[in-house]
Motif scaffolding. Structure first.
Motif, PDB file in Angstrom:
ATOM      1  N   ILE A  43       0.829  -1.203   0.000  1.00 51.63           N
ATOM      2  CA  ILE A  43       0.000   0.000   0.000  1.00 51.63           C
ATOM      3  C   ILE A  43       0.863   1.253   0.000  1.00 51.63           C
ATOM      4  O   ILE A  43       0.562   2.243  -0.653  1.00 51.63           O
ATOM      5  CB  ILE A  43      -0.927   0.023   1.237  1.00 51.63           C
ATOM      6  N   ASP A  44       1.974   1.196   0.735  1.00 49.27           N
ATOM      7  CA  ASP A  44       2.833   2.378   0.842  1.00 49.27           C
ATOM      8  C   ASP A  44       4.206   1.967   1.358  1.00 49.27           C
ATOM      9  O   ASP A  44       4.350   0.933   2.021  1.00 49.27           O
ATOM     10  CB  ASP A  44       2.202   3.395   1.807  1.00 49.27           C
ATOM     11  N   ILE A  45       5.216   2.759   1.023  1.00 47.23           N
ATOM     12  CA  ILE A  45       6.556   2.607   1.589  1.00 47.23           C
ATOM     13  C   ILE A  45       6.984   3.971   2.100  1.00 47.23           C
ATOM     14  O   ILE A  45       6.968   4.952   1.357  1.00 47.23           O
ATOM     15  CB  ILE A  45       7.571   2.093   0.550  1.00 47.23           C
ATOM     16  N   ILE A  46       7.326   4.035   3.383  1.00 43.93           N
ATOM     17  CA  ILE A  46       7.743   5.300   3.985  1.00 43.93           C
ATOM     18  C   ILE A  46       9.224   5.231   4.309  1.00 43.93           C
ATOM     19  O   ILE A  46       9.671   4.357   5.054  1.00 43.93           O
ATOM     20  CB  ILE A  46       6.947   5.611   5.272  1.00 43.93           C
ATOM     21  N   ALA A  47       9.989   6.138   3.728  1.00 42.40           N
ATOM     22  CA  ALA A  47      11.421   6.260   4.024  1.00 42.40           C
ATOM     23  C   ALA A  47      11.751   7.741   3.971  1.00 42.40           C
ATOM     24  O   ALA A  47      11.375   8.429   3.022  1.00 42.40           O
ATOM     25  CB  ALA A  47      12.253   5.486   3.004  1.00 42.40           C
ATOM     26  N   LYS A  48      12.436   8.237   4.990  1.00 41.33           N
ATOM     27  CA  LYS A  48      12.695   9.672   5.081  1.00 41.33           C
ATOM     28  C   LYS A  48      14.187   9.974   5.078  1.00 41.33           C
ATOM     29  O   LYS A  48      15.020   9.103   5.323  1.00 41.33           O
ATOM     30  CB  LYS A  48      12.031  10.235   6.343  1.00 41.33           C
ATOM     31  N   THR A  49      14.497  11.252   4.810  1.00 41.83           N
ATOM     32  CA  THR A  49      15.897  11.660   4.682  1.00 41.83           C
ATOM     33  C   THR A  49      16.450  12.315   5.940  1.00 41.83           C
ATOM     34  O   THR A  49      17.654  12.553   6.011  1.00 41.83           O
ATOM     35  CB  THR A  49      16.052  12.657   3.512  1.00 41.83           C
ATOM     36  N   ASN A  50      15.585  12.637   6.926  1.00 40.95           N
ATOM     37  CA  ASN A  50      16.130  13.309   8.107  1.00 40.95           C
ATOM     38  C   ASN A  50      17.069  12.370   8.859  1.00 40.95           C
ATOM     39  O   ASN A  50      16.959  11.148   8.783  1.00 40.95           O
ATOM     40  CB  ASN A  50      15.013  13.831   9.018  1.00 40.95           C
ATOM     41  N   LEU A  51      17.991  12.950   9.608  1.00 41.49           N
ATOM     42  CA  LEU A  51      19.094  12.204  10.213  1.00 41.49           C
ATOM     43  C   LEU A  51      18.626  11.053  11.092  1.00 41.49           C
ATOM     44  O   LEU A  51      19.141   9.942  11.018  1.00 41.49           O
ATOM     45  CB  LEU A  51      19.973  13.159  11.025  1.00 41.49           C
ATOM     46  N   LYS A  52      17.606  11.300  11.933  1.00 43.93           N
ATOM     47  CA  LYS A  52      17.152  10.259  12.853  1.00 43.93           C
ATOM     48  C   LYS A  52      16.429   9.126  12.145  1.00 43.93           C
ATOM     49  O   LYS A  52      16.399   7.998  12.632  1.00 43.93           O
ATOM     50  CB  LYS A  52      16.239  10.873  13.916  1.00 43.93           C
ATOM     51  N   ALA A  53      15.814   9.423  11.003  1.00 44.37           N
ATOM     52  CA  ALA A  53      15.039   8.397  10.292  1.00 44.37           C
ATOM     53  C   ALA A  53      15.858   7.665   9.240  1.00 44.37           C
ATOM     54  O   ALA A  53      15.379   6.707   8.645  1.00 44.37           O
ATOM     55  CB  ALA A  53      13.814   9.037   9.639  1.00 44.37           C
ATOM     56  N   LYS A  54      17.094   8.097   9.014  1.00 43.48           N
ATOM     57  CA  LYS A  54      17.913   7.437   7.996  1.00 43.48           C
ATOM     58  C   LYS A  54      18.169   5.985   8.378  1.00 43.48           C
ATOM     59  O   LYS A  54      18.309   5.647   9.547  1.00 43.48           O
ATOM     60  CB  LYS A  54      19.246   8.174   7.828  1.00 43.48           C
ATOM     61  N   GLY A  55      18.260   5.158   7.359  1.00 40.69           N
ATOM     62  CA  GLY A  55      18.519   3.746   7.609  1.00 40.69           C
ATOM     63  C   GLY A  55      17.296   2.974   8.044  1.00 40.69           C
ATOM     64  O   GLY A  55      17.393   1.817   8.448  1.00 40.69           O
ATOM     65  N   GLN A  56      16.114   3.607   7.948  1.00 42.01           N
ATOM     66  CA  GLN A  56      14.875   2.964   8.365  1.00 42.01           C
ATOM     67  C   GLN A  56      13.803   3.138   7.288  1.00 42.01           C
ATOM     68  O   GLN A  56      13.853   4.069   6.494  1.00 42.01           O
ATOM     69  CB  GLN A  56      14.359   3.582   9.666  1.00 42.01           C
ATOM     70  N   ALA A  57      12.835   2.241   7.297  1.00 40.28           N
ATOM     71  CA  ALA A  57      11.708   2.350   6.371  1.00 40.28           C
ATOM     72  C   ALA A  57      10.532   1.560   6.933  1.00 40.28           C
ATOM     73  O   ALA A  57      10.700   0.696   7.804  1.00 40.28           O
ATOM     74  CB  ALA A  57      12.083   1.825   4.988  1.00 40.28           C
ATOM     75  N   PHE A  58       9.352   1.887   6.442  1.00 44.47           N
ATOM     76  CA  PHE A  58       8.140   1.160   6.810  1.00 44.47           C
ATOM     77  C   PHE A  58       7.491   0.649   5.528  1.00 44.47           C
ATOM     78  O   PHE A  58       7.280   1.413   4.583  1.00 44.47           O
ATOM     79  CB  PHE A  58       7.160   2.063   7.563  1.00 44.47           C
ATOM     80  N   ILE A  59       7.190  -0.642   5.495  1.00 42.28           N
ATOM     81  CA  ILE A  59       6.523  -1.259   4.352  1.00 42.28           C
ATOM     82  C   ILE A  59       5.090  -1.572   4.769  1.00 42.28           C
ATOM     83  O   ILE A  59       4.869  -2.377   5.675  1.00 42.28           O
ATOM     84  CB  ILE A  59       7.214  -2.570   3.916  1.00 42.28           C
ATOM     85  N   VAL A  60       4.126  -0.932   4.132  1.00 41.25           N
ATOM     86  CA  VAL A  60       2.720  -1.121   4.491  1.00 41.25           C
ATOM     87  C   VAL A  60       2.079  -2.103   3.512  1.00 41.25           C
ATOM     88  O   VAL A  60       1.937  -1.808   2.324  1.00 41.25           O
ATOM     89  CB  VAL A  60       1.947   0.212   4.468  1.00 41.25           C
ATOM     90  N   PHE A  61       1.707  -3.281   4.014  1.00 42.68           N
ATOM     91  CA  PHE A  61       1.049  -4.294   3.193  1.00 42.68           C
ATOM     92  C   PHE A  61      -0.467  -4.179   3.326  1.00 42.68           C
ATOM     93  O   PHE A  61      -0.984  -3.458   4.186  1.00 42.68           O
ATOM     94  CB  PHE A  61       1.482  -5.696   3.634  1.00 42.68           C
TER      95      PHE A  61
END
Length: 251
Positions: A43-61
């Motif tokens: 449904i969606d993939i969330i990945a951000k560029t801010n320093l704290k969120a780097k290296g992380q992502a959310f995969i919404v099925f």
């Protein structure tokens, strides 16, 4: 059952960490889509560029079952030379709530999420102030210092036996059947035959009952399928807004 002992309860959203931080977001999302779409509709993939969120992502099925299977089979899979760490997300994603609930439920969820975010920021700010006070006199930690640049890998490599068989579409070996995606809804057998029938050894077009936008194209030999793929992948269809994706059928 959660993939990690004592972890969050099962949900349709997978939290992914330990991703390569220096890969651009569009490239990262494309790689994640190729890898995780094998387990269900994304449904969606969330990945951000801010320093704290780097290296992380959310995969919404679209389902908890798809998320569970992805966690079990992709855990430890190396993406850009870094083994991914997967778990169920602690909270439901906006996309998931919006898809399954009404507008009031979505607005309520969003307010709770933003309130939790503000609360977390306040706690982090208070903790940072305490840390600065404990620092040695005359030494001010550089909170904006960037981490050392990690070596950038390329491609995918599995360290997990269950994930070894999961190969992104673009790396599948050639065979006689093509899998075509992102087709306009009005495209039928005749329209696809007009596109793929001009290549040597064309046999047939097979649509999938109940599934729009995808089809299988079969040739007599791999040579015909290879030629068709090379000449049609990325072709703009309809009004030009839809780009056809052509890969080999997964065996």
């Amino acid at each position: 059952m959660s993939a990690l002992t004592g972890g969050p309860p099962p949900s349709a959203t997978v939290y992914v960490r330990n991703l390569e931080e220096h890969i651009k977001i569009p490239q990262l999302k494309e790689a994640l889509t190729e890898l995780f779409s094998e387990y269900g509709e994304i449904i969606d993939i969330i990945a951000k560029t801010n320093l704290k969120a780097k290296g992380q992502a959310f995969i919404v099925f679209d389902s908890i079952e798809s998320a569970q299977k992805a966690i079990e089979e992709v855990q430890g899979f190396e993406l850009f030379d870094k083994p991914m760490q997967l778990a169920f997300a602690r909270t439901r994603s906006d996309a998931s709530v919006k898809r399954t609930g009404d507008e009031d439920e979505f607005e309520s969820h969003k307010r709770r999420r933003l309130a939790e975010k503000d609360k977390k920021k306040a706690a982090e700010a208070a903790e940072e102030q305490k840390r600065l006070k404990r620092a040695a006199p005359g030494v001010v930690p550089d909170v904006n210092a960037r981490p050392a640049k990690a070596s950038r890998g390329a491609g995918l490599k599995s360290t997990n036996a269950g994930a070894a068989a999961v190969i992104p579409d673009e790396y599948l070996p050639p065979n006689k059947i093509l899998f075509v995606q992102n087709l306009p809804e009005e495209y039928d057998i005749d329209a696809l035959t007009a596109i793929f029938g001009r290549f040597e050894g064309f046999r047939e077009v097979r649509l999938v009952p109940g599934r729009r936008g995808i089809a299988f194209i079969e040739y007599e030999t791999e040579t015909g399928a290879i030629s068709a793929k090379e000449n049609t992948a990325g072709m703009a269809l309809g009004d030009g807004s839809q780009v056809m994706k052509v890969t080999y059928q997964r065996q």
